[in-house]
Design a protein around this motif. Structure first.
Motif, mmCIF file in Angstrom:
data_model
loop_
_atom_site.group_PDB
_atom_site.id
_atom_site.type_symbol
_atom_site.label_atom_id
_atom_site.label_comp_id
_atom_site.label_asym_id
_atom_site.label_seq_id
_atom_site.Cartn_x
_atom_site.Cartn_y
_atom_site.Cartn_z
ATOM 1 N N VAL A 74 -52.261 19.143 9.925
ATOM 2 C CA VAL A 74 -53.769 19.731 9.973
ATOM 3 C C VAL A 74 -54.956 18.823 9.898
ATOM 4 C CG1 VAL A 74 -53.631 21.169 8.011
ATOM 5 C CG2 VAL A 74 -55.285 21.743 10.687
ATOM 6 N N SER A 75 -56.006 19.203 10.094
ATOM 7 C CA SER A 75 -57.163 18.410 10.027
ATOM 8 C C SER A 75 -58.100 18.604 10.540
ATOM 9 C CB SER A 75 -57.271 16.689 10.605
ATOM 10 O OG SER A 75 -56.936 17.087 11.715
ATOM 11 N N VAL A 76 -59.667 19.194 9.649
ATOM 12 C CA VAL A 76 -61.042 18.930 10.063
ATOM 13 C C VAL A 76 -61.680 17.898 9.771
ATOM 14 C CG1 VAL A 76 -63.331 21.111 9.032
ATOM 15 C CG2 VAL A 76 -60.120 21.360 9.183
ATOM 16 N N GLY A 77 -62.514 17.915 10.999
ATOM 17 C CA GLY A 77 -63.545 16.730 11.407
ATOM 18 C C GLY A 77 -64.609 16.457 11.077
ATOM 19 N N ASN A 78 -64.907 15.882 10.979
ATOM 20 C CA ASN A 78 -67.024 15.765 11.147
ATOM 21 C C ASN A 78 -67.507 14.168 11.067
ATOM 22 O OD1 ASN A 78 -67.580 17.561 9.557
ATOM 23 N ND2 ASN A 78 -66.149 16.728 8.138
ATOM 24 N N TRP A 79 -68.122 13.905 12.780
ATOM 25 C CA TRP A 79 -68.136 12.990 13.357
ATOM 26 C C TRP A 79 -70.293 13.024 13.929
ATOM 27 C CZ3 TRP A 79 -64.140 14.714 14.232
ATOM 28 C CH2 TRP A 79 -62.444 14.156 14.177
ATOM 29 N N PRO A 80 -70.230 13.120 12.338
ATOM 30 C CA PRO A 80 -71.925 12.361 12.634
ATOM 31 C C PRO A 80 -72.869 11.878 13.640
ATOM 32 C CG PRO A 80 -71.742 11.491 10.347
ATOM 33 C CD PRO A 80 -70.761 12.428 11.208
ATOM 34 N N SER A 122 -72.505 14.298 16.246
ATOM 35 C CA SER A 122 -73.098 15.856 16.047
ATOM 36 C C SER A 122 -71.485 17.116 15.763
ATOM 37 C CB SER A 122 -74.217 16.719 16.654
ATOM 38 O OG SER A 122 -75.453 15.548 16.465
ATOM 39 N N ILE A 123 -71.090 16.463 15.450
ATOM 40 C CA ILE A 123 -69.300 16.988 15.401
ATOM 41 C C ILE A 123 -69.461 17.728 13.946
ATOM 42 C CG2 ILE A 123 -66.272 17.010 16.010
ATOM 43 C CD1 ILE A 123 -67.586 15.184 17.891
ATOM 44 N N ARG A 124 -69.192 18.603 13.732
ATOM 45 C CA ARG A 124 -69.087 19.119 12.040
ATOM 46 C C ARG A 124 -68.062 19.864 12.396
ATOM 47 N NH1 ARG A 124 -73.781 21.506 7.864
ATOM 48 N NH2 ARG A 124 -72.188 22.131 6.448
ATOM 49 N N GLY A 125 -66.487 20.321 11.084
ATOM 50 C CA GLY A 125 -65.841 21.381 10.887
ATOM 51 C C GLY A 125 -65.569 21.515 12.068
ATOM 52 N N GLN A 126 -64.595 20.939 13.029
ATOM 53 C CA GLN A 126 -63.413 20.615 14.062
ATOM 54 C C GLN A 126 -62.409 20.831 14.009
ATOM 55 O OE1 GLN A 126 -62.667 17.673 17.656
ATOM 56 N NE2 GLN A 126 -64.355 18.688 18.887
ATOM 57 N N ILE A 127 -61.848 21.396 14.046
ATOM 58 C CA ILE A 127 -59.700 21.533 13.690
ATOM 59 C C ILE A 127 -59.145 21.426 14.873
ATOM 60 C CG2 ILE A 127 -59.402 24.115 15.126
ATOM 61 C CD1 ILE A 127 -59.106 23.310 11.050
ATOM 62 N N HIS A 128 -58.448 20.537 14.441
ATOM 63 C CA HIS A 128 -57.215 19.598 15.162
ATOM 64 C C HIS A 128 -55.696 19.695 14.024
ATOM 65 C CE1 HIS A 128 -55.275 16.412 16.084
ATOM 66 N NE2 HIS A 128 -55.089 16.542 17.472
ATOM 67 N N ALA A 157 -53.380 20.394 19.187
ATOM 68 C CA ALA A 157 -53.975 21.639 19.840
ATOM 69 C C ALA A 157 -55.315 21.027 18.741
ATOM 70 C CB ALA A 157 -53.153 22.761 18.612
ATOM 71 N N TRP A 158 -56.093 22.622 19.649
ATOM 72 C CA TRP A 158 -57.633 22.431 19.186
ATOM 73 C C TRP A 158 -58.095 24.059 19.595
ATOM 74 C CZ3 TRP A 158 -56.393 18.783 22.250
ATOM 75 C CH2 TRP A 158 -56.584 17.297 21.823
ATOM 76 N N ALA A 159 -59.250 24.119 19.270
ATOM 77 C CA ALA A 159 -60.254 25.580 19.107
ATOM 78 C C ALA A 159 -60.843 25.010 20.386
ATOM 79 C CB ALA A 159 -60.291 26.101 17.535
ATOM 80 N N LYS A 160 -60.777 26.293 21.063
ATOM 81 C CA LYS A 160 -60.987 26.387 22.795
ATOM 82 C C LYS A 160 -62.857 26.138 22.197
ATOM 83 C CE LYS A 160 -62.123 31.277 22.395
ATOM 84 N NZ LYS A 160 -61.841 32.354 23.133
#
Length: 161
Positions: free
Chosen positions: A59-65, A68-74, A104-107
Motif C-alpha cells: 500500500v502507498s500514499v502518494g503525492n505529485w505536486p 496537484s495530487i496529494r494523499g492518493q491511496i494505492h 486498487a484505488w479509492a473512488k
C-alpha cells in the motif's frame, strides 16, 4: 477509474522503489522522495500470510505536486482478482476500492482522505477479496508508523514543484 489514479499507477509501478531519497523508516512504513519526478510517498508491504510466506502486496500514499495530487491511496494486491471492487477494513471502518488487475484505488479524493484519517487511528488494515478460482484471500497491514511516514512524504513534497 480516476484520471489521477491512472497517472499514479503508471508512475508508481514503473519504478516503485526508484525514489532517490529515503525520508525514513517508521516501524512498518517507509517514506521516500524523488525530486526528479517530483513525487513523494509512504509505503508498506502486506504482512506475511498464515504460513509465513511473504506477500507481494503493498500500500502507498502518494503525492505529485506538479499534478496537484496529494494523499492518493494505492494498493497493489497480492494476487489478481476478477472483482472490480474490493473492501478494505481499517479498524472498525470499511471502504470500497475500485480494482483493475492487481491495483486498487479509492473512488475519489474524499475517500482517499477518509482512508488516510482511518489509517491514523487504527492498528491494522486488511483487504478481503477472492482470487480467480474463488478462493478467499486477504492482505493485512500493520499501521504502526503509517501516520509518521505519510506526514514525512507530505512535508517533503510540499517543497517540490
Amino acid at each position: 477509474m480516476r484520471k489521477s489514479a491512472i497517472f499514479f499507477a503508471a508512475a508508481f509501478l514503473a519504478s516503485p522503489l526508484g525514489a532517490k531519497d529515503s525520508l525514513g523508516v517508521f516501524s512498518q512504513w517507509g517514506a521516500f522522495r524523488d525530486a526528479d519526478v517530483p513525487r513523494c510517498y509512504a509505503i508498506s508491504t502486506a504482512q506475511p500470510d498464515r504460513n509465513g510466506k511473504a506477500s507481494a502486496g503493498y500500500v502507498s500514499v502518494g503525492n505529485w505536486p506538479r499534478q496537484s495530487i496529494r494523499g492518493q491511496i494505492h494498493f497493489r494486491l497480492s494476487q489478481e482478482t476478477p472483482s472490480k471492487q474490493v473492501r478494505v477494513r481499517i479498524g472498525r471502518q470499511t471502504f470500497s476500492l475500485e480494482v483493475s488487475g492487481r491495483n486498487a484505488w479509492a473512488k475519489d479524493r474524499k475517500t482517499d482522505a477518509a482512508i488516510i484519517a482511518a489509517l491514523r487511528s487504527a492498528d491494522t488494515m486488511s483487504l478481503g477479496m477472492r482470487d480467480k478460482r474463488g478462493k478467499r484471500i486477504s492482505d493485512s497491514y500493520a499501521l504502526e508508523g503509517a501516520a509518521t511516514a505519510i506526514d514525512a512524504a507530505t512535508v517533503a513534497c510540499s517543497r517540490l514543484k
